[in-house]
Design an enzyme around this catalytic site. Structure first.
Site, PDB file in Angstrom:
ATOM      1  N   ILE A  12      10.369  -5.270  -7.934  1.00  0.00           N
ATOM      2  CA  ILE A  12      10.383  -6.609  -9.142  1.00  0.00           C
ATOM      3  C   ILE A  12      10.237  -6.196 -10.213  1.00  0.00           C
ATOM      4  CG2 ILE A  12       8.671  -8.413  -9.497  1.00  0.00           C
ATOM      5  CD1 ILE A  12       7.236  -8.226  -6.526  1.00  0.00           C
ATOM      6  N   ASN A  32       5.940   6.331 -11.987  1.00  0.00           N
ATOM      7  CA  ASN A  32       5.809   7.700 -11.488  1.00  0.00           C
ATOM      8  C   ASN A  32       6.707   8.056 -10.354  1.00  0.00           C
ATOM      9  OD1 ASN A  32       4.633   6.517  -9.388  1.00  0.00           O
ATOM     10  ND2 ASN A  32       2.611   7.550  -9.257  1.00  0.00           N
ATOM     11  N   LEU A  33       7.642   7.371  -9.998  1.00  0.00           N
ATOM     12  CA  LEU A  33       8.804   7.016  -9.043  1.00  0.00           C
ATOM     13  C   LEU A  33       8.038   7.512  -7.579  1.00  0.00           C
ATOM     14  CD1 LEU A  33      11.304   9.115 -10.908  1.00  0.00           C
ATOM     15  CD2 LEU A  33      10.943   6.630 -10.965  1.00  0.00           C
ATOM     16  N   ASN A  35       7.488   5.300  -5.300  1.00  0.00           N
ATOM     17  CA  ASN A  35       8.249   4.315  -4.442  1.00  0.00           C
ATOM     18  C   ASN A  35       9.418   3.702  -5.001  1.00  0.00           C
ATOM     19  OD1 ASN A  35       8.069   3.139  -1.941  1.00  0.00           O
ATOM     20  ND2 ASN A  35       7.380   1.447  -2.626  1.00  0.00           N
ATOM     21  N   ASP A  58       2.352   8.768 -14.473  1.00  0.00           N
ATOM     22  CA  ASP A  58       1.299   8.240 -13.835  1.00  0.00           C
ATOM     23  C   ASP A  58       0.418   7.269 -14.653  1.00  0.00           C
ATOM     24  OD1 ASP A  58      -1.264   7.673 -12.236  1.00  0.00           O
ATOM     25  OD2 ASP A  58      -0.012   8.508 -10.507  1.00  0.00           O
ATOM     26  N   SER A 124      -1.293 -11.159  -6.168  1.00  0.00           N
ATOM     27  CA  SER A 124      -0.571 -11.636  -4.852  1.00  0.00           C
ATOM     28  C   SER A 124      -1.421 -13.045  -4.143  1.00  0.00           C
ATOM     29  CB  SER A 124      -0.615 -10.578  -3.767  1.00  0.00           C
ATOM     30  OG  SER A 124      -0.303 -10.999  -2.507  1.00  0.00           O
ATOM     31  N   TYR A 149      -5.419  -3.398   0.654  1.00  0.00           N
ATOM     32  CA  TYR A 149      -4.488  -3.804  -0.346  1.00  0.00           C
ATOM     33  C   TYR A 149      -4.848  -4.971  -0.908  1.00  0.00           C
ATOM     34  CZ  TYR A 149      -0.374  -6.036  -2.133  1.00  0.00           C
ATOM     35  OH  TYR A 149       0.340  -6.694  -3.295  1.00  0.00           O
ATOM     36  N   LYS A 153      -6.022  -6.033  -4.741  1.00  0.00           N
ATOM     37  CA  LYS A 153      -5.734  -7.059  -5.673  1.00  0.00           C
ATOM     38  C   LYS A 153      -6.737  -8.082  -6.157  1.00  0.00           C
ATOM     39  CE  LYS A 153      -1.381  -5.856  -5.925  1.00  0.00           C
ATOM     40  NZ  LYS A 153      -0.764  -5.427  -7.266  1.00  0.00           N
TER      41      LYS A 153
HETATM   42  P1  NAD Z   1       7.215  -1.472  -5.818  1.00  0.00           P
HETATM   43  O1  NAD Z   1       6.753  -0.502  -5.034  1.00  0.00           O
HETATM   44  O2  NAD Z   1       8.836  -1.577  -5.571  1.00  0.00           O
HETATM   45  O3  NAD Z   1       7.234  -0.910  -7.269  1.00  0.00           O
HETATM   46  C1  NAD Z   1       5.947  -0.617  -7.857  1.00  0.00           C
HETATM   47  C2  NAD Z   1       6.377   0.769  -8.534  1.00  0.00           C
HETATM   48  O4  NAD Z   1       5.233   1.216  -9.414  1.00  0.00           O
HETATM   49  C3  NAD Z   1       7.140   1.593  -8.055  1.00  0.00           C
HETATM   50  O5  NAD Z   1       8.358   2.004  -8.728  1.00  0.00           O
HETATM   51  C4  NAD Z   1       6.144   2.864  -7.795  1.00  0.00           C
HETATM   52  O6  NAD Z   1       7.065   4.193  -7.989  1.00  0.00           O
HETATM   53  C5  NAD Z   1       5.342   2.776  -9.310  1.00  0.00           C
HETATM   54  N1  NAD Z   1       3.839   3.154  -9.314  1.00  0.00           N
HETATM   55  C6  NAD Z   1       3.056   3.076  -8.206  1.00  0.00           C
HETATM   56  N2  NAD Z   1       2.040   3.591  -8.433  1.00  0.00           N
HETATM   57  C7  NAD Z   1       2.039   4.138  -9.805  1.00  0.00           C
HETATM   58  C8  NAD Z   1       1.026   4.824 -10.553  1.00  0.00           C
HETATM   59  N3  NAD Z   1      -0.073   5.187 -10.354  1.00  0.00           N
HETATM   60  N4  NAD Z   1       1.757   5.063 -11.868  1.00  0.00           N
HETATM   61  C9  NAD Z   1       3.075   4.853 -12.208  1.00  0.00           C
HETATM   62  N5  NAD Z   1       3.998   4.224 -11.416  1.00  0.00           N
HETATM   63  C10 NAD Z   1       3.214   3.899 -10.180  1.00  0.00           C
HETATM   64  O7  NAD Z   1       6.785  -2.734  -5.497  1.00  0.00           O
HETATM   65  P2  NAD Z   1       7.125  -4.323  -5.893  1.00  0.00           P
HETATM   66  O8  NAD Z   1       7.531  -4.927  -4.678  1.00  0.00           O
HETATM   67  O9  NAD Z   1       8.108  -4.140  -7.132  1.00  0.00           O
HETATM   68  O10 NAD Z   1       5.811  -4.807  -6.353  1.00  0.00           O
HETATM   69  C11 NAD Z   1       5.287  -4.546  -7.706  1.00  0.00           C
HETATM   70  C12 NAD Z   1       4.008  -5.050  -7.930  1.00  0.00           C
HETATM   71  O11 NAD Z   1       3.793  -6.542  -7.326  1.00  0.00           O
HETATM   72  C13 NAD Z   1       2.912  -4.319  -7.056  1.00  0.00           C
HETATM   73  O12 NAD Z   1       1.748  -4.394  -7.949  1.00  0.00           O
HETATM   74  C14 NAD Z   1       2.645  -5.162  -5.925  1.00  0.00           C
HETATM   75  O13 NAD Z   1       1.517  -4.852  -5.228  1.00  0.00           O
HETATM   76  C15 NAD Z   1       2.823  -6.439  -6.380  1.00  0.00           C
HETATM   77  N6  NAD Z   1       3.136  -7.420  -5.274  1.00  0.00           N
HETATM   78  C16 NAD Z   1       4.336  -7.272  -4.393  1.00  0.00           C
HETATM   79  C17 NAD Z   1       4.878  -8.125  -3.671  1.00  0.00           C
HETATM   80  C18 NAD Z   1       5.763  -7.902  -2.866  1.00  0.00           C
HETATM   81  O14 NAD Z   1       6.091  -8.648  -1.600  1.00  0.00           O
HETATM   82  N7  NAD Z   1       6.716  -7.143  -3.203  1.00  0.00           N
HETATM   83  C19 NAD Z   1       3.866  -9.326  -3.376  1.00  0.00           C
HETATM   84  C20 NAD Z   1       2.694  -9.548  -4.210  1.00  0.00           C
HETATM   85  C21 NAD Z   1       2.454  -8.776  -5.159  1.00  0.00           C
HETATM   86  C1  UD1 Z   2       2.616  -9.388   3.822  1.00  0.00           C
HETATM   87  C2  UD1 Z   2       1.398  -8.889   3.475  1.00  0.00           C
HETATM   88  C3  UD1 Z   2       0.744  -9.306   2.425  1.00  0.00           C
HETATM   89  C4  UD1 Z   2       1.633  -9.099   1.028  1.00  0.00           C
HETATM   90  C5  UD1 Z   2       3.055  -9.572   1.506  1.00  0.00           C
HETATM   91  C6  UD1 Z   2       4.145  -8.979   0.373  1.00  0.00           C
HETATM   92  C7  UD1 Z   2       0.376  -8.620   6.008  1.00  0.00           C
HETATM   93  C8  UD1 Z   2      -0.503  -9.027   6.727  1.00  0.00           C
HETATM   94  N1  UD1 Z   2       0.512  -9.146   4.774  1.00  0.00           N
HETATM   95  O1  UD1 Z   2       2.620 -10.861   3.869  1.00  0.00           O
HETATM   96  O2  UD1 Z   2      -0.570  -8.872   2.047  1.00  0.00           O
HETATM   97  O3  UD1 Z   2       1.203  -9.425   0.094  1.00  0.00           O
HETATM   98  O4  UD1 Z   2       3.354  -8.837   2.679  1.00  0.00           O
HETATM   99  O5  UD1 Z   2       4.254  -7.694   0.490  1.00  0.00           O
HETATM  100  O6  UD1 Z   2       0.880  -7.457   6.084  1.00  0.00           O
HETATM  101  N2  UD1 Z   2       7.460 -10.728  10.501  1.00  0.00           N
HETATM  102  C9  UD1 Z   2       8.211 -10.800  11.801  1.00  0.00           C
HETATM  103  N3  UD1 Z   2       8.592  -9.502  11.892  1.00  0.00           N
HETATM  104  C10 UD1 Z   2       9.063  -8.394  11.034  1.00  0.00           C
HETATM  105  C11 UD1 Z   2       7.976  -8.816   9.897  1.00  0.00           C
HETATM  106  C12 UD1 Z   2       7.491  -9.901   9.649  1.00  0.00           C
HETATM  107  O7  UD1 Z   2       8.149 -11.634  12.339  1.00  0.00           O
HETATM  108  O8  UD1 Z   2       9.268  -7.370  11.341  1.00  0.00           O
HETATM  109  C13 UD1 Z   2       6.806 -12.132  10.055  1.00  0.00           C
HETATM  110  C14 UD1 Z   2       5.280 -12.146   9.788  1.00  0.00           C
HETATM  111  O9  UD1 Z   2       4.696 -12.353  10.954  1.00  0.00           O
HETATM  112  C15 UD1 Z   2       5.063 -13.331   8.945  1.00  0.00           C
HETATM  113  C16 UD1 Z   2       6.732 -13.309   7.973  1.00  0.00           C
HETATM  114  O10 UD1 Z   2       7.577 -12.553   8.820  1.00  0.00           O
HETATM  115  O11 UD1 Z   2       5.298 -14.787   9.497  1.00  0.00           O
HETATM  116  C17 UD1 Z   2       6.630 -12.647   6.644  1.00  0.00           C
HETATM  117  O12 UD1 Z   2       6.066 -11.448   6.850  1.00  0.00           O
HETATM  118  P1  UD1 Z   2       6.081 -10.176   5.627  1.00  0.00           P
HETATM  119  O13 UD1 Z   2       7.427 -10.270   5.130  1.00  0.00           O
HETATM  120  O14 UD1 Z   2       5.438  -8.979   6.216  1.00  0.00           O
HETATM  121  O15 UD1 Z   2       4.975 -11.212   4.631  1.00  0.00           O
HETATM  122  P2  UD1 Z   2       3.640 -11.623   4.833  1.00  0.00           P
HETATM  123  O16 UD1 Z   2       2.923 -11.307   6.156  1.00  0.00           O
HETATM  124  O17 UD1 Z   2       3.588 -12.938   4.170  1.00  0.00           O
END
Ligand code: NAD
Ligand code: UD1
Length: 338
Positions: A12, A32-33, A35, A58, A124, A149, A153
């Site tokens: 994101i 910190n790369l 992920n 970090d 989230s 997790y 949050k």
């Molecule tokens: P991502 O893992 O791709 O990005 C997170 C970045 O933070 C990575 O580049 C990682 O290297 C870096 N990072 C982690 N710990 C660190 C640290 N201690 N110091 C410096 N860098 C660090 O994840 P994303 O999907 O881009 O998510 C971004 C944020 O949004 C996260 O906080 C995540 O929890 C939140 N979020 C994501 C989702 C989703 O579905 N992707 C949903 C809700 C909330």
């Molecule tokens: C998951 C996390 C949530 C996190 C969000 C975004 C869980 C229980 N919840 O949400 O905390 O904020 O990701 O990172 O893990 N599904 C399948 N097959 C798969 C994968 C998913 O059927 O291989 C289904 C799931 O059951 C769900 C939907 O797809 O109904 C979406 O799943 P997913 O993408 O993992 O997101 P969340 O479960 O909404």
């Protein structure tokens, strides 16, 4: 003046860097790369034609963060850095609390030291737990989270609320994301999960490129339109633009601002699979499996508050989400290592 993006090399974060640069903001990235890869930042630079000051550091390291704040005039921080894998968080909870909770507290300490009080936090929809009703509005109860997790949050949200209540200089925006999917339309940047994807869209994408045999659909006996889980998928570029809107709207507004960032539409697992099949032009194998522990039936946002207050709306369709994901995945079958 610059906006500091923690975790800016991530999924994101990298998309938000592009939208901020295109809106005329200067940015600085700390990551910190753990992920992500440097390649994502290089591609953002190539797409925007701008160079981005990047620090491999970090957020839990105050000395390194102090250097960043000394070197740049930071006006606000968008805080993406954190760990996000639900399953992993149940196995190594201390690491999750350290990274997500302690990391945020340490970041806030350095901000205070440099008199920077504007923070946008990646929260989230997971903070709502299993919602009593959908669509979800921001005033619905939070805290009934089901894993470390999600609790990390929720704890950060509560911590920021307490800090805000104690000191009216702080300007916090908590953005509760629903299910971010999709990629930049160039196909140059996208989600690059390490190992087996946990989330639906990257898993389907890997089935489509032949890296995984079939999709396991976790449950077809929910009380939903077709029995499979329903979620609010939001295109990552819409989400990124939501951050730009939030930063602009609240540039000078001390206090606490909370928004759902979702599309407001619920789509089922089978609907997402069918949309992806259209995008990639082939049928994708799947099998129905038992429900995944901790999953809920239905979760989607009422995004009307964000739409009104931020003058922002998620506009990209599910078809755009699957088309863009396919462009990224097929062009980069091994992610940034392709
Ligand atoms: P991502 O893992 O791709 O990005 C997170 C970045 O933070 C990575 O580049 C990682 O290297 C870096 N990072 C982690 N710990 C660190 C640290 N201690 N110091 C410096 N860098 C660090 O994840 P994303 O999907 O881009 O998510 C971004 C944020 O949004 C996260 O906080 C995540 O929890 C939140 N979020 C994501 C989702 C989703 O579905 N992707 C949903 C809700 C909330
Ligand atoms: C998951 C996390 C949530 C996190 C969000 C975004 C869980 C229980 N919840 O949400 O905390 O904020 O990701 O990172 O893990 N599904 C399948 N097959 C798969 C994968 C998913 O059927 O291989 C289904 C799931 O059951 C769900 C939907 O797809 O109904 C979406 O799943 P997913 O993408 O993992 O997101 P969340 O479960 O909404």
């Amino acid at each position: 003046m610059s906006i500091l993006i923690t975790g800016g090399a991530g999924y994101i974060g990298s998309h938000t860097c592009i939208e901020l640069l295109e809106s005329g903001f200067d940015i600085v990235v700390v990551d910190n790369l753990c992920n992500s890869s440097r390649e994502a930042m290089k591609r953002v630079e190539a797409l925007t034609g701008k160079s981005i000051p990047f620090y491999e550091a970090d957020i839990r390291n105050p000395e390194a963060m102090t250097e960043v704040f000394k070197a740049h005039q930071i006006e606000a921080v968008i805080h993406f850095a954190g760990l996000k894998a639900v399953g992993e968080s149940t196995r190594i909870p201390r690491t999750y609390y350290d990274n997500n909770v302690t990391g945020t507290l340490k970041l806030v300490e350095v901000m205070e030291q440099f008199n920077v009080h504007h923070l946008v936090f990646s929260s989230s929809a997971t903070v709502y737990g299993d919602p009593a009703i959908v669509p979800i509005t921001e005033d619905m109860p939070t805290g009934a989270t089901t894993n470390p997790y999600g609790r990390s949050k929720y704890i950060v949200e509560e911590m920021l609320k307490d800090i805000s209540a104690s000191d009216n200089k702080w300007n916090f925006t908590l953005l509760r994301y629903f299910n971010p999917v999709g990629s930049h339309e160039s196909g140059q940047i996208g989600e690059d999960p390490k190992g087996i994807p946990n989330n639906l869209m990257p898993f389907i994408a890997q089935v489509a490129v032949g890296k995984r045999e079939q999709l396991s659909v976790f449950g077809d006996d929910y009380d939903t339109k077709d029995g499979t889980g329903v979620r609010d998928y939001i295109h990552v570029v819409d989400l990124a633009q939501g951050h730009v809107a939030a930063v602009k709207t609240h540039q000078q507004d001390a206090g606490l601002h909370i928004y759902n960032l979702g599309s407001g539409t619920g789509s089922s697992v089978l609907e997402m699979l069918q949309a992806f099949e259209k995008s990639c032009g082939k049928s994708l194998p799947y099998s129905i499996q038992p429900r995944r522990p901790g999953d809920i039936a239905e979760c989607y946002a009422d995004p009307s508050f964000a739409e009104k207050a931020l003058s922002w709306k998620a506009s990209r369709t599910v078809e755009t989400m699957t088309d863009d994901t396919w462009r990224w995945q097929s062009g980069n079958p091994n992610g940034y290592e392709s």
